[in-house]
Design a protein around this motif. Structure first.
Motif, PDB file in Angstrom:
ATOM      1  N   LEU A  17      -8.305  53.994  76.817  1.00 51.61           N
ATOM      2  CA  LEU A  17      -9.379  53.183  76.236  1.00 51.61           C
ATOM      3  C   LEU A  17     -10.162  52.525  77.365  1.00 51.61           C
ATOM      4  CD1 LEU A  17     -10.793  51.981  73.755  1.00 51.61           C
ATOM      5  CD2 LEU A  17      -9.046  50.183  73.753  1.00 51.61           C
ATOM      6  N   LYS A  18     -11.457  52.813  77.441  1.00 49.68           N
ATOM      7  CA  LYS A  18     -12.295  52.307  78.527  1.00 49.68           C
ATOM      8  C   LYS A  18     -13.126  51.098  78.128  1.00 49.68           C
ATOM      9  CE  LYS A  18     -10.667  55.271  81.244  1.00 49.68           C
ATOM     10  NZ  LYS A  18      -9.616  54.797  82.120  1.00 49.68           N
ATOM     11  N   ALA A  19     -13.620  51.070  76.882  1.00 51.50           N
ATOM     12  CA  ALA A  19     -14.467  49.955  76.454  1.00 51.50           C
ATOM     13  C   ALA A  19     -14.590  49.936  74.934  1.00 51.50           C
ATOM     14  CB  ALA A  19     -15.850  50.071  77.082  1.00 51.50           C
ATOM     15  N   HIS A  32     -19.596  47.257  64.827  1.00 50.97           N
ATOM     16  CA  HIS A  32     -18.651  46.734  65.814  1.00 50.97           C
ATOM     17  C   HIS A  32     -17.488  47.709  66.002  1.00 50.97           C
ATOM     18  CE1 HIS A  32     -20.567  42.832  65.971  1.00 50.97           C
ATOM     19  NE2 HIS A  32     -20.469  42.718  64.646  1.00 50.97           N
ATOM     20  N   ASP A  33     -16.809  47.554  67.123  1.00 52.77           N
ATOM     21  CA  ASP A  33     -15.552  48.262  67.423  1.00 52.77           C
ATOM     22  C   ASP A  33     -15.696  49.769  67.588  1.00 52.77           C
ATOM     23  OD1 ASP A  33     -14.238  45.847  67.449  1.00 52.77           O
ATOM     24  OD2 ASP A  33     -13.639  45.977  65.359  1.00 52.77           O
ATOM     25  N   VAL A  34     -16.813  50.209  68.155  1.00 53.57           N
ATOM     26  CA  VAL A  34     -16.944  51.604  68.567  1.00 53.57           C
ATOM     27  C   VAL A  34     -16.256  51.702  69.922  1.00 53.57           C
ATOM     28  CG1 VAL A  34     -18.515  53.476  69.158  1.00 53.57           C
ATOM     29  CG2 VAL A  34     -19.126  51.866  67.343  1.00 53.57           C
ATOM     30  N   LYS A  35     -15.287  52.598  70.037  1.00 54.53           N
ATOM     31  CA  LYS A  35     -14.477  52.675  71.262  1.00 54.53           C
ATOM     32  C   LYS A  35     -14.891  53.876  72.108  1.00 54.53           C
ATOM     33  CE  LYS A  35     -10.623  50.701  68.773  1.00 54.53           C
ATOM     34  NZ  LYS A  35     -11.164  50.687  67.433  1.00 54.53           N
ATOM     35  N   LEU A  36     -14.804  53.694  73.422  1.00 53.85           N
ATOM     36  CA  LEU A  36     -15.003  54.787  74.360  1.00 53.85           C
ATOM     37  C   LEU A  36     -13.647  55.085  74.984  1.00 53.85           C
ATOM     38  CD1 LEU A  36     -16.968  56.667  75.910  1.00 53.85           C
ATOM     39  CD2 LEU A  36     -17.100  54.869  77.636  1.00 53.85           C
ATOM     40  N   LYS A  43     -15.087  61.874  78.332  1.00 53.01           N
ATOM     41  CA  LYS A  43     -15.220  60.618  77.608  1.00 53.01           C
ATOM     42  C   LYS A  43     -15.815  60.910  76.236  1.00 53.01           C
ATOM     43  CE  LYS A  43     -15.788  57.627  81.625  1.00 53.01           C
ATOM     44  NZ  LYS A  43     -15.503  58.567  82.684  1.00 53.01           N
ATOM     45  N   LEU A  44     -15.274  60.259  75.201  1.00 51.43           N
ATOM     46  CA  LEU A  44     -15.795  60.427  73.857  1.00 51.43           C
ATOM     47  C   LEU A  44     -15.686  59.126  73.093  1.00 51.43           C
ATOM     48  CD1 LEU A  44     -13.122  61.160  71.644  1.00 51.43           C
ATOM     49  CD2 LEU A  44     -12.960  62.782  73.495  1.00 51.43           C
ATOM     50  N   ILE A  45     -16.445  59.027  72.011  1.00 48.50           N
ATOM     51  CA  ILE A  45     -16.415  57.801  71.219  1.00 48.50           C
ATOM     52  C   ILE A  45     -15.462  57.960  70.036  1.00 48.50           C
ATOM     53  CG2 ILE A  45     -18.717  57.024  71.889  1.00 48.50           C
ATOM     54  CD1 ILE A  45     -19.694  57.985  69.129  1.00 48.50           C
ATOM     55  N   VAL A  46     -14.897  56.840  69.637  1.00 47.00           N
ATOM     56  CA  VAL A  46     -14.038  56.762  68.456  1.00 47.00           C
ATOM     57  C   VAL A  46     -14.654  55.700  67.553  1.00 47.00           C
ATOM     58  CG1 VAL A  46     -11.736  56.199  67.596  1.00 47.00           C
ATOM     59  CG2 VAL A  46     -11.988  57.432  69.766  1.00 47.00           C
ATOM     60  N   SER A  66     -23.310  65.996  63.124  1.00 42.04           N
ATOM     61  CA  SER A  66     -23.009  66.068  64.562  1.00 42.04           C
ATOM     62  C   SER A  66     -24.215  65.706  65.420  1.00 42.04           C
ATOM     63  CB  SER A  66     -22.483  67.453  64.935  1.00 42.04           C
ATOM     64  OG  SER A  66     -23.424  68.442  64.630  1.00 42.04           O
ATOM     65  N   LYS A  67     -25.417  65.932  64.921  1.00 38.19           N
ATOM     66  CA  LYS A  67     -26.625  65.577  65.682  1.00 38.19           C
ATOM     67  C   LYS A  67     -26.665  64.072  65.956  1.00 38.19           C
ATOM     68  CE  LYS A  67     -31.658  65.817  65.575  1.00 38.19           C
ATOM     69  NZ  LYS A  67     -32.833  66.197  64.796  1.00 38.19           N
ATOM     70  N   PHE A  68     -26.421  63.272  64.924  1.00 39.90           N
ATOM     71  CA  PHE A  68     -26.438  61.822  65.114  1.00 39.90           C
ATOM     72  C   PHE A  68     -25.243  61.367  65.948  1.00 39.90           C
ATOM     73  CE2 PHE A  68     -25.694  57.388  64.024  1.00 39.90           C
ATOM     74  CZ  PHE A  68     -26.928  56.861  64.377  1.00 39.90           C
ATOM     75  N   ARG A  69     -24.083  61.964  65.742  1.00 40.17           N
ATOM     76  CA  ARG A  69     -22.906  61.606  66.537  1.00 40.17           C
ATOM     77  C   ARG A  69     -23.166  61.869  68.022  1.00 40.17           C
ATOM     78  NH1 ARG A  69     -17.705  60.427  65.766  1.00 40.17           N
ATOM     79  NH2 ARG A  69     -16.322  60.759  67.521  1.00 40.17           N
ATOM     80  N   ASN A  70     -23.762  63.008  68.336  1.00 38.80           N
ATOM     81  CA  ASN A  70     -24.089  63.317  69.731  1.00 38.80           C
ATOM     82  C   ASN A  70     -25.075  62.318  70.308  1.00 38.80           C
ATOM     83  OD1 ASN A  70     -22.393  65.548  69.774  1.00 38.80           O
ATOM     84  ND2 ASN A  70     -24.019  66.969  69.203  1.00 38.80           N
TER      85      ASN A  70
END
Length: 82
Positions: A17-19, A32-36, A43-46, A66-70
């Protein structure tokens, strides 16, 4: 929907967990609480999640496509690495 603000709420120096971020959309909605996380040089988001009664994690909010997620992932990575 445009990302109008990204704020790092907490950073970590050890572990995957980076940030943890808060992301504002169109100056009207905040997530809130989007994790990198870093997984083997990537690196990916959770998305924000909670644990159910069976111990499984369920996203509270998530992109529909997936377009918006990217787009979200690229903006967060750009902000984090700058």
């Amino acid at each position: 929907m445009n990302i109008t603000q990204i704020v790092i709420r907490k950073q970590f120096t050890e572990g995957p967990l980076k940030a943890i971020f808060s992301v504002t959309f169109d100056d009207e909605l905040v997530l809130h609480d989007v994790k990198l996380v870093e997984n083997k040089d990537k690196k990916l988001i959770v998305m924000p999640n909670r644990k159910d009664n069976e111990g499984k994690y369920i996203d509270i909010a998530h992109p529909i496509n997936s377009k918006f997620r990217n787009k979200l992932e690229q903006q967060i990575l750009k902000y984090y690495l700058s």
